[in-house]
Design an enzyme around this catalytic site. Structure first.
Site, mmCIF file in Angstrom:
data_model
loop_
_atom_site.group_PDB
_atom_site.id
_atom_site.type_symbol
_atom_site.label_atom_id
_atom_site.label_comp_id
_atom_site.label_asym_id
_atom_site.label_seq_id
_atom_site.Cartn_x
_atom_site.Cartn_y
_atom_site.Cartn_z
ATOM 1 N N SER A 482 0.861 -1.217 0.142
ATOM 2 C CA SER A 482 -0.444 -0.110 -0.405
ATOM 3 C C SER A 482 0.774 0.943 0.199
ATOM 4 C CB SER A 482 -1.046 -0.070 1.627
ATOM 5 O OG SER A 482 -0.237 -0.655 2.466
ATOM 6 N N ASP A 483 1.884 0.615 0.844
ATOM 7 C CA ASP A 483 2.002 2.815 0.769
ATOM 8 C C ASP A 483 3.761 2.378 -0.245
ATOM 9 O OD1 ASP A 483 3.827 0.285 2.073
ATOM 10 O OD2 ASP A 483 4.912 2.281 3.433
ATOM 11 N N CYS A 484 3.944 1.318 -0.232
ATOM 12 C CA CYS A 484 5.245 1.730 -1.681
ATOM 13 C C CYS A 484 4.494 2.009 -2.839
ATOM 14 C CB CYS A 484 5.704 0.171 -2.165
ATOM 15 S SG CYS A 484 6.675 -0.385 -0.506
ATOM 16 N N GLU A 487 3.670 6.165 -2.701
ATOM 17 C CA GLU A 487 4.717 6.601 -3.182
ATOM 18 C C GLU A 487 4.909 6.524 -4.493
ATOM 19 O OE1 GLU A 487 5.713 8.690 -0.965
ATOM 20 O OE2 GLU A 487 4.221 8.140 0.909
#
Length: 680
Positions: A482-484, A487
């Protein structure tokens, strides 16, 4: 001399989706480097060794030396000297940024990513060496130079008391000490080798009760090697994979890293696999224990764990569960007709092992299940194509620096680092200097996006959708996060607003839409976001966590970092595509914002799970709230966060924090992300 090769294959057994973009592999070249280079490397190695008990981290000297030749530094403006606050002018800031940008250009790889060391854990290399040893592939995969650098690394990171820790900064543990001592022995080091360091390591083991007190993961590795009896392991029945999915304890509901490790472990346990009993193995049986091997009480050893390793003690209910499985269930499954169910379970497990291997191009989600899966493939068929495809991917995990050769915690952090670097470079407004870097980074980000889901019935394979996501490292790895993804999307959106003649053609809008669809699918009921998948079970499942060394690993939880990153990405997307799924995005952001507000700690901080720690978590917490329009003036959460940060500022004006904050979940502040938080 060692040389880093980027975006190259080198074996007919390798498979790739994007011509190996992001792959980073170290090779030893006898002809590489000048005599001056060799002297510089030896000096860096000696300097590290001299300071190893003070400075645990390498500076990637070998990579930087190579890149200094390949990417010469452009002329720099004079360094800015600050005598007083009046010297901090816009011109001074621009000059400093220009110097930094030009340096950063020298350490970018030709395929667009920024390589770097992702090592630190001390329990990864032992698994690899054990697997290569028992499969007979040690000398085929690791050259003498590989072995020399691995030994250098292990000796460099041995603690002063003779033991090894869980990671390079950690206190000595039985897990770290036994496995690294065994690794050195398998690599040819004598019991009295290393100028006395091997004897110190063995003394630490024996003084702390011997290898019977190693935690469960260590017991498994020693059993595979033949220096620990499988009877001394708590059961890991593969039959759990045959349970209906609606059972809360079904492994398909576990955090993917957890289930992908226990998947091959259960196969090896079910087979009771033991490698060849060589002379070294028989000697290790004598070296690791305080009593003769044949007199060890293996039943008592099942639940033994050294106090230095005991981060997550077993609750009583778990001991009752393992005892019942060990004494009642396992004997039934080892004999007919129960053995028929065992065989069916083992076949099912191997189907999932092969699915993971094939969909990650034999990189696997992480280094632990990588080597375990490789061993399972060899146990199933020692001449299999699967095992042969595993072997060249070992190099994807190895990294060399002045402290030696380590096994990384992933096959790198390529996408993650490139996405942040891209956003930072764009923020400087120095497009003339940053343009060539951004163009290469843009290519990397574009070629690393996952553009299709894994094949087959995703529910059957316990996989989430992945189309539109970005991984942590490379496209060939491919696990969506999710966070990759957030970003990656933020960076790609920012690049799409820059001139094409400078940074290249933007990623098609449909792929942005796919990324947003992936993010929306990842929101948990509590409004937060986990890492790879939705949270699929309940926190109480941690009660059956068999790993004494690791806590909170059984399910995938919502995290402030992931939630904040998704908020920021969706807000950035909404500005450029205000009509696309606007209602769904607004609802998602609203729920995620409430989640961040609700999990803030009483002292104003957020606990960060993916960095050190309250610093890291508070950075993400603040940025997530700021992205939604909240400010110091209108949001008490931000005001509380600022008060927390100010309370931790050091007399020097900076901030610092120890890794112990992560371990103990208590503030251990000893510069950082704080400046970014205050900026808003």
């Amino acid at each position: 001399m060692w040389k880093l090769k980027n975006a190259e294959g080198g074996s007919s057994w390798l498979q790739t989706l994007n011509n190996h973009v992001g792959r980073q592999v170290w090779e030893f070249d006898l002809k590489a480097g000048t005599s001056e280079d060799h002297l510089d490397v030896e000096k860096a190695r000696a300097d590290f060794n001299d300071k190893r008990f003070i400075q645990h981290h390498s500076a990637d000297f070998l990579m930087r030396l190579q890149f200094a030749r390949e990417n010469p530094l452009s002329p720099l403006p004079p360094q800015v000297k600050i005598e007083s606050a009046n010297d901090i002018t816009e011109e001074a800031i621009q000059t400093t940024l220009m110097r930094a940008v030009r340096f950063y250009a020298t350490i970018q790889a030709h395929d667009g990513h920024w390589p770097g060391d992702y090592g630190g854990p001390m329990f990864l290399m032992p698994g690899l060496v054990i697997v290569l040893y028992v499969t007979g592939a040690l000398n085929a995969v690791l050259s003498e130079m590989h072995k020399k650098e691995i030994c250098r690394y292990l000796y460099n990171h041995q603690n002063e008391d003779g033991g090894w820790g869980l990671h390079i900064e950690g206190h000595s543990t039985m897990f770290g000490t036994v496995l690294n001592y065994v690794t050195l022995r398998l690599l040819g080091q004598a019991p009295d080798g290393g100028q006395g360091t091997m004897e110190k390591g063995r003394a630490w083991i024996l003084d702390h009760g011997g290898a019977t007190a190693i935690p469960s993961w260590g017991k498994m590795w020693l059993s595979v090697l033949g220096v620990f009896d499988w009877i001394g392991n708590n059961p890991l029945p593969p039959e759990i994979w045959l349970l209906p999915y609606f059972f809360p304890i079904h492994p398909g509901r576990m955090w993917c890293h957890c289930r992908m490790v226990y998947l091959p472990m259960s196969y090896l346990y079910g087979r009771r696999f033991v490698g060849p009993l060589t002379r070294i193995i028989m000697s290790l049986r004598e070296e690791l224990y305080t009593v003769p091997y044949e007199k060890i009480d293996w039943n008592q050893a099942r639940n033994m764990c050294a106090k230095e390793d005991l981060y997550y003690p077993h609750p009583l209910i778990q001991d009752i569960l393992w005892g019942t499985l060990h004494k009642v269930v396992e004997p039934a499954l080892m004999h007919w007709p129960g053995s028929m169910l065992r065989e069916r379970a083992l076949q099912s497990v191997m189907k999932h092992v092969h699915y993971e291997d094939e969909n990650t191009h034999y990189i696997c989600i992480g280094p632990v299940n990588k080597v375990l899966n490789m061993l399972c493939c060899w146990v199933e068929d020692s001449n299999s194509e699967a095992f042969k495809r595993h072997l060249p991917r070992i190099l994807d995990y190895l990294w060399v620096a002045e402290d030696g050769m380590k096994m990384q915690g992933y096959n790198g952090s390529q996408l993650w680092d490139t996405a942040f670097a891209t956003q930072a470079l764009i923020s400087t407004d120095l497009l003339d200097d940053c343009g060539p870097m951004l163009k290469k980074a843009h290519m990397y980000i574009e070629r690393s996006q996952v553009i299709e889901d894994c094949p087959g019935d995703l529910n059957f394979w316990y996989r989430h959708i992945s189309k539109g996501a970005w991984p942590f490292s490379t496209r060939d790895h491919g696990w969506p996060i999710s966070d990759c993804s957030s970003e990656g999307l933020k960076a790609a959106l920012a690049l799409s607003q820059l001139p094409q003649d400078i940074v290249g053609k933007p990623i098609p809008s449909q792929r942005f839409f796919d990324s947003v669809s992936f993010m929306l699918s990842m929101q948990n009921n509590d409004g937060g976001f986990a890492t790879y998948e939705l949270t699929r079970s309940y926190p109480w499942l941690e009660i059956i966590n068999p790993a004494e060394t690791f806590g909170d690993i059984v399910i995938d939880y919502s995290y402030v970092e992931c939630t904040s990153a998704v908020i920021q990405a969706l807000v950035a997307f909404k500005k450029l595509y205000p009509e696309h799924q606007c209602k769904e995005i607004e609802a998602c952001i609203s729920k995620a914002t409430r989640y961040i507000e609700n999990i803030q700690r009483h002292d104003g901080s957020w606990y960060g799970s993916w960095g050190v720690c309250f610093t890291y978590g508070t950075w993400f917490g603040v940025l997530g709230l700021v992205a939604t329009g909240k400010t110091y003036q209108n949001c008490s959460n931000i005001r509380n966060a600022c008060e927390f940060l100010l309370s931790k500022q050091l007399p020097s004006g900076g901030w610092g924090e120890s890794y112990l904050s992560c371990q103990d979940k208590v503030n251990f502040f000893v510069v950082s992300f704080f400046i970014l938080s205050f900026y808003f």
